[in-house]
Design an enzyme around this catalytic site. Sequence first.
Site, PDB file in Angstrom:
ATOM      1  N   ASP A  50       0.818  -1.210   0.000  1.00  0.00           N
ATOM      2  CA  ASP A  50       0.000   0.000   0.000  1.00  0.00           C
ATOM      3  C   ASP A  50       0.860   1.272   0.000  1.00  0.00           C
ATOM      4  O   ASP A  50       1.966   1.279   0.545  1.00  0.00           O
ATOM      5  CB  ASP A  50      -0.879   0.038   1.256  1.00  0.00           C
ATOM      6  CG  ASP A  50      -1.988  -1.006   1.225  1.00  0.00           C
ATOM      7  OD1 ASP A  50      -2.062  -1.803   0.275  1.00  0.00           O
ATOM      8  OD2 ASP A  50      -2.787  -1.016   2.187  1.00  0.00           O
ATOM      9  N   HIS A  92       3.822  -2.415   2.974  1.00  0.00           N
ATOM     10  CA  HIS A  92       3.787  -1.049   2.435  1.00  0.00           C
ATOM     11  C   HIS A  92       4.997  -0.744   1.568  1.00  0.00           C
ATOM     12  O   HIS A  92       6.088  -1.275   1.812  1.00  0.00           O
ATOM     13  CB  HIS A  92       3.718  -0.028   3.579  1.00  0.00           C
ATOM     14  CG  HIS A  92       2.405  -0.050   4.306  1.00  0.00           C
ATOM     15  ND1 HIS A  92       2.124  -0.979   5.283  1.00  0.00           N
ATOM     16  CD2 HIS A  92       1.298   0.717   4.174  1.00  0.00           C
ATOM     17  CE1 HIS A  92       0.888  -0.777   5.723  1.00  0.00           C
ATOM     18  NE2 HIS A  92       0.358   0.238   5.070  1.00  0.00           N
TER      19      HIS A  92
END
Length: 203
Positions: free
Chosen positions: A33, A172
Amino acid sequence: MKFFHTPDLIRRFSKDLVWSIDPVANEVYLTFDDGPNEEITAYILDRLSALGWQATFFCVGENAAKRPELLQRIISEGHSVGNHTNTHVNAWKTSSESYLQNVETAARIIKSSLFRPPYGKISKRLVNNLSEKYKIVMWSFMAYDFDSKVPHDVIKERAEKYIRPGSIIVLHDNEKFIPNEKAVFEVIVEVLQKKGLVSRRIY
Ligand SMILES: [Zn+2]
């Protein structure tokens, strides 16, 4: 309290959301993400390429707009991209109308039918609206790579316990969490390899 594994109670209240995928052989779904960001996204792409794995990148629209070549690299190397809003908005602090506009702005750059709400926060109204266009992808394992206070041996132990075929794993590629997210990514890679699992993209 930190939930590495999404509790069944939460899953049951949100049937329109995707929390895991029916297991196919030895496959799991790594997701990244907040990118794309130069150093960390390139690092992850190099590692995925070396491993022969695919993943899904939930990109922030304004990051993708600044780095179109990285967005293109993700796609051309066989990974999926998804919409993670244009400016990483929190659905609980924004009107539904402006939230949907924000998603639409990101959609001009990120061509995808996948969506993940930032912070995992979303309302019933937004789910109803967005699920007409998007598969809303949540997760079954949160690696806490954004929190450098979580010891890596704890992450490893939880990953060994909870990750299984079909798991959707959140990591991430956010420039704010370097170097911890690189180290946690390697912890997860080690656990997957030990379990004989490979990562594939969501589509
Ligand atoms: Zn995010």
